[in-house]
Design a protein around this motif. Sequence first.
Motif, PDB file in Angstrom:
ATOM      1  N   SER A   1      -9.241  -1.384   6.380  1.00  0.00           N
ATOM      2  CA  SER A   1     -10.620  -0.982   6.239  1.00  0.00           C
ATOM      3  C   SER A   1     -10.684   0.493   5.861  1.00  0.00           C
ATOM      4  O   SER A   1      -9.747   1.250   6.091  1.00  0.00           O
ATOM      5  CB  SER A   1     -11.395  -1.257   7.515  1.00  0.00           C
ATOM      6  N   LEU A   2     -11.791   0.875   5.300  1.00  0.00           N
ATOM      7  CA  LEU A   2     -12.038   2.252   4.895  1.00  0.00           C
ATOM      8  C   LEU A   2     -13.015   2.849   5.902  1.00  0.00           C
ATOM      9  O   LEU A   2     -14.112   2.328   6.090  1.00  0.00           O
ATOM     10  CB  LEU A   2     -12.617   2.260   3.485  1.00  0.00           C
ATOM     11  N   THR A   3     -12.620   3.927   6.574  1.00  0.00           N
ATOM     12  CA  THR A   3     -13.458   4.527   7.607  1.00  0.00           C
ATOM     13  C   THR A   3     -14.009   5.872   7.147  1.00  0.00           C
ATOM     14  O   THR A   3     -13.482   6.486   6.217  1.00  0.00           O
ATOM     15  CB  THR A   3     -12.671   4.736   8.914  1.00  0.00           C
ATOM     16  N   ASN A   4     -15.056   6.322   7.808  1.00  0.00           N
ATOM     17  CA  ASN A   4     -15.689   7.625   7.552  1.00  0.00           C
ATOM     18  C   ASN A   4     -16.148   7.775   6.104  1.00  0.00           C
ATOM     19  O   ASN A   4     -15.938   8.814   5.477  1.00  0.00           O
ATOM     20  CB  ASN A   4     -14.757   8.770   7.946  1.00  0.00           C
ATOM     21  N   THR A   5     -16.776   6.734   5.583  1.00  0.00           N
ATOM     22  CA  THR A   5     -17.288   6.777   4.218  1.00  0.00           C
ATOM     23  C   THR A   5     -18.679   7.391   4.188  1.00  0.00           C
ATOM     24  O   THR A   5     -19.362   7.491   5.205  1.00  0.00           O
ATOM     25  CB  THR A   5     -17.351   5.366   3.610  1.00  0.00           C
ATOM     26  N   ASN A   6     -19.093   7.797   3.011  1.00  0.00           N
ATOM     27  CA  ASN A   6     -20.419   8.363   2.779  1.00  0.00           C
ATOM     28  C   ASN A   6     -21.197   7.332   1.966  1.00  0.00           C
ATOM     29  O   ASN A   6     -20.746   6.919   0.892  1.00  0.00           O
ATOM     30  CB  ASN A   6     -20.291   9.681   2.014  1.00  0.00           C
ATOM     31  N   SER A   7     -22.360   6.925   2.448  1.00  0.00           N
ATOM     32  CA  SER A   7     -23.131   5.868   1.789  1.00  0.00           C
ATOM     33  C   SER A   7     -23.625   6.251   0.396  1.00  0.00           C
ATOM     34  O   SER A   7     -24.084   5.388  -0.352  1.00  0.00           O
ATOM     35  CB  SER A   7     -24.310   5.449   2.663  1.00  0.00           C
ATOM     36  N   ALA A   8     -23.525   7.511   0.021  1.00  0.00           N
ATOM     37  CA  ALA A   8     -23.960   7.948  -1.317  1.00  0.00           C
ATOM     38  C   ALA A   8     -22.885   7.723  -2.381  1.00  0.00           C
ATOM     39  O   ALA A   8     -23.113   8.002  -3.553  1.00  0.00           O
ATOM     40  CB  ALA A   8     -24.351   9.421  -1.277  1.00  0.00           C
TER      41      ALA A   8
ATOM     42  N   ALA B   1     -12.804  10.602   5.241  1.00  0.00           N
ATOM     43  CA  ALA B   1     -13.564  11.798   5.626  1.00  0.00           C
ATOM     44  C   ALA B   1     -13.340  12.988   4.696  1.00  0.00           C
ATOM     45  O   ALA B   1     -14.269  13.746   4.433  1.00  0.00           O
ATOM     46  CB  ALA B   1     -13.238  12.189   7.056  1.00  0.00           C
ATOM     47  N   SER B   2     -12.144  13.158   4.185  1.00  0.00           N
ATOM     48  CA  SER B   2     -11.854  14.337   3.355  1.00  0.00           C
ATOM     49  C   SER B   2     -11.821  14.024   1.857  1.00  0.00           C
ATOM     50  O   SER B   2     -11.441  14.883   1.062  1.00  0.00           O
ATOM     51  CB  SER B   2     -10.519  14.953   3.778  1.00  0.00           C
ATOM     52  N   PHE B   3     -12.237  12.843   1.460  1.00  0.00           N
ATOM     53  CA  PHE B   3     -12.202  12.473   0.051  1.00  0.00           C
ATOM     54  C   PHE B   3     -13.220  13.260  -0.755  1.00  0.00           C
ATOM     55  O   PHE B   3     -14.320  13.549  -0.306  1.00  0.00           O
ATOM     56  CB  PHE B   3     -12.500  10.983  -0.141  1.00  0.00           C
ATOM     57  N   ALA B   4     -12.840  13.583  -1.984  1.00  0.00           N
ATOM     58  CA  ALA B   4     -13.728  14.226  -2.939  1.00  0.00           C
ATOM     59  C   ALA B   4     -14.003  13.247  -4.075  1.00  0.00           C
ATOM     60  O   ALA B   4     -13.295  12.256  -4.237  1.00  0.00           O
ATOM     61  CB  ALA B   4     -13.069  15.487  -3.485  1.00  0.00           C
ATOM     62  N   THR B   5     -15.007  13.525  -4.877  1.00  0.00           N
ATOM     63  CA  THR B   5     -15.279  12.703  -6.049  1.00  0.00           C
ATOM     64  C   THR B   5     -14.053  12.730  -6.952  1.00  0.00           C
ATOM     65  O   THR B   5     -13.438  13.770  -7.146  1.00  0.00           O
ATOM     66  CB  THR B   5     -16.502  13.238  -6.814  1.00  0.00           C
ATOM     67  N   GLY B   6     -13.679  11.564  -7.470  1.00  0.00           N
ATOM     68  CA  GLY B   6     -12.493  11.454  -8.317  1.00  0.00           C
ATOM     69  C   GLY B   6     -11.424  10.635  -7.618  1.00  0.00           C
ATOM     70  O   GLY B   6     -11.703   9.825  -6.744  1.00  0.00           O
ATOM     71  N   THR B   7     -10.178  10.869  -7.998  1.00  0.00           N
ATOM     72  CA  THR B   7      -9.043  10.111  -7.465  1.00  0.00           C
ATOM     73  C   THR B   7      -8.459  10.825  -6.254  1.00  0.00           C
ATOM     74  O   THR B   7      -8.202  12.020  -6.288  1.00  0.00           O
ATOM     75  CB  THR B   7      -7.962   9.945  -8.543  1.00  0.00           C
ATOM     76  N   ASN B   8      -8.264  10.074  -5.183  1.00  0.00           N
ATOM     77  CA  ASN B   8      -7.710  10.589  -3.931  1.00  0.00           C
ATOM     78  C   ASN B   8      -6.510   9.754  -3.531  1.00  0.00           C
ATOM     79  O   ASN B   8      -6.457   8.552  -3.807  1.00  0.00           O
ATOM     80  CB  ASN B   8      -8.758  10.504  -2.816  1.00  0.00           C
ATOM     81  N   GLN B   9      -5.545  10.369  -2.874  1.00  0.00           N
ATOM     82  CA  GLN B   9      -4.403   9.664  -2.295  1.00  0.00           C
ATOM     83  C   GLN B   9      -4.586   9.670  -0.780  1.00  0.00           C
ATOM     84  O   GLN B   9      -4.812  10.727  -0.196  1.00  0.00           O
ATOM     85  CB  GLN B   9      -3.089  10.364  -2.645  1.00  0.00           C
ATOM     86  N   ALA B  10      -4.494   8.506  -0.158  1.00  0.00           N
ATOM     87  CA  ALA B  10      -4.716   8.420   1.281  1.00  0.00           C
ATOM     88  C   ALA B  10      -3.532   7.750   1.959  1.00  0.00           C
ATOM     89  O   ALA B  10      -2.989   6.761   1.462  1.00  0.00           O
ATOM     90  CB  ALA B  10      -5.989   7.638   1.573  1.00  0.00           C
ATOM     91  N   PHE B  11      -3.141   8.288   3.113  1.00  0.00           N
ATOM     92  CA  PHE B  11      -2.079   7.722   3.932  1.00  0.00           C
ATOM     93  C   PHE B  11      -2.629   6.502   4.657  1.00  0.00           C
ATOM     94  O   PHE B  11      -3.678   6.569   5.298  1.00  0.00           O
ATOM     95  CB  PHE B  11      -1.587   8.768   4.934  1.00  0.00           C
ATOM     96  N   LEU B  12      -1.929   5.405   4.551  1.00  0.00           N
ATOM     97  CA  LEU B  12      -2.338   4.155   5.169  1.00  0.00           C
ATOM     98  C   LEU B  12      -1.902   4.141   6.629  1.00  0.00           C
ATOM     99  O   LEU B  12      -0.729   4.321   6.939  1.00  0.00           O
ATOM    100  CB  LEU B  12      -1.702   2.988   4.415  1.00  0.00           C
ATOM    101  N   GLN B  13      -2.842   3.965   7.543  1.00  0.00           N
ATOM    102  CA  GLN B  13      -2.551   3.897   8.970  1.00  0.00           C
ATOM    103  C   GLN B  13      -2.572   2.437   9.401  1.00  0.00           C
ATOM    104  O   GLN B  13      -3.569   1.751   9.207  1.00  0.00           O
ATOM    105  CB  GLN B  13      -3.584   4.700   9.764  1.00  0.00           C
ATOM    106  N   LEU B  14      -1.459   1.990   9.976  1.00  0.00           N
ATOM    107  CA  LEU B  14      -1.345   0.593  10.377  1.00  0.00           C
ATOM    108  C   LEU B  14      -1.220   0.468  11.888  1.00  0.00           C
ATOM    109  O   LEU B  14      -0.642   1.337  12.544  1.00  0.00           O
ATOM    110  CB  LEU B  14      -0.110  -0.046   9.742  1.00  0.00           C
TER     111      LEU B  14
ATOM    112  N   GLU C   1      -4.231   4.838  -3.521  1.00  0.00           N
ATOM    113  CA  GLU C   1      -5.140   5.593  -4.382  1.00  0.00           C
ATOM    114  C   GLU C   1      -6.557   5.061  -4.189  1.00  0.00           C
ATOM    115  O   GLU C   1      -6.776   3.845  -4.184  1.00  0.00           O
ATOM    116  CB  GLU C   1      -4.710   5.431  -5.833  1.00  0.00           C
ATOM    117  N   VAL C   2      -7.503   5.978  -4.009  1.00  0.00           N
ATOM    118  CA  VAL C   2      -8.905   5.608  -3.831  1.00  0.00           C
ATOM    119  C   VAL C   2      -9.739   6.415  -4.811  1.00  0.00           C
ATOM    120  O   VAL C   2      -9.679   7.644  -4.820  1.00  0.00           O
ATOM    121  CB  VAL C   2      -9.378   5.871  -2.383  1.00  0.00           C
ATOM    122  N   GLU C   3     -10.500   5.732  -5.628  1.00  0.00           N
ATOM    123  CA  GLU C   3     -11.397   6.375  -6.582  1.00  0.00           C
ATOM    124  C   GLU C   3     -12.787   6.469  -5.937  1.00  0.00           C
ATOM    125  O   GLU C   3     -13.329   5.476  -5.460  1.00  0.00           O
ATOM    126  CB  GLU C   3     -11.472   5.562  -7.885  1.00  0.00           C
ATOM    127  N   VAL C   4     -13.332   7.688  -5.912  1.00  0.00           N
ATOM    128  CA  VAL C   4     -14.653   7.923  -5.316  1.00  0.00           C
ATOM    129  C   VAL C   4     -15.616   8.343  -6.412  1.00  0.00           C
ATOM    130  O   VAL C   4     -15.324   9.259  -7.186  1.00  0.00           O
ATOM    131  CB  VAL C   4     -14.562   9.029  -4.233  1.00  0.00           C
TER     132      VAL C   4
END
Length: 82
Positions: free
Chosen positions: A1-8, A44-57, A74-77
């Motif tokens: 799941s993706l946490t701490n997202t911004n609804s905008a 929480a720390s993602f910016a607009t564009g391409t982000n790399q996120a560490f997967l927590q399991l 990779e997450v595109e915002v």
Amino acid sequence: SLTNTNSAYNYTLGTNTVDVTVRGPASAIDNVNSTDVTAQLNAASFATGTNQAFLQLSTNSNVDIVSVQPMFIEVEVSPKDN
């Protein structure tokens, strides 16, 4: 799941699957399925564009997670259209 997202914003994952290797007693491994392992990405720390996120399991089984591929996702915002 993706946490701490911004609804905008819209969030698009580069992949929807990962390979997970577990270790534990044979009886526990025989009973593990994909619903026993939970994956989270913190946006929480993602910016607009391409982000790399560490997967927590985490797992609710009697097994240990040994490896995960890929470990970074990779997450595109992008802003939502009004």
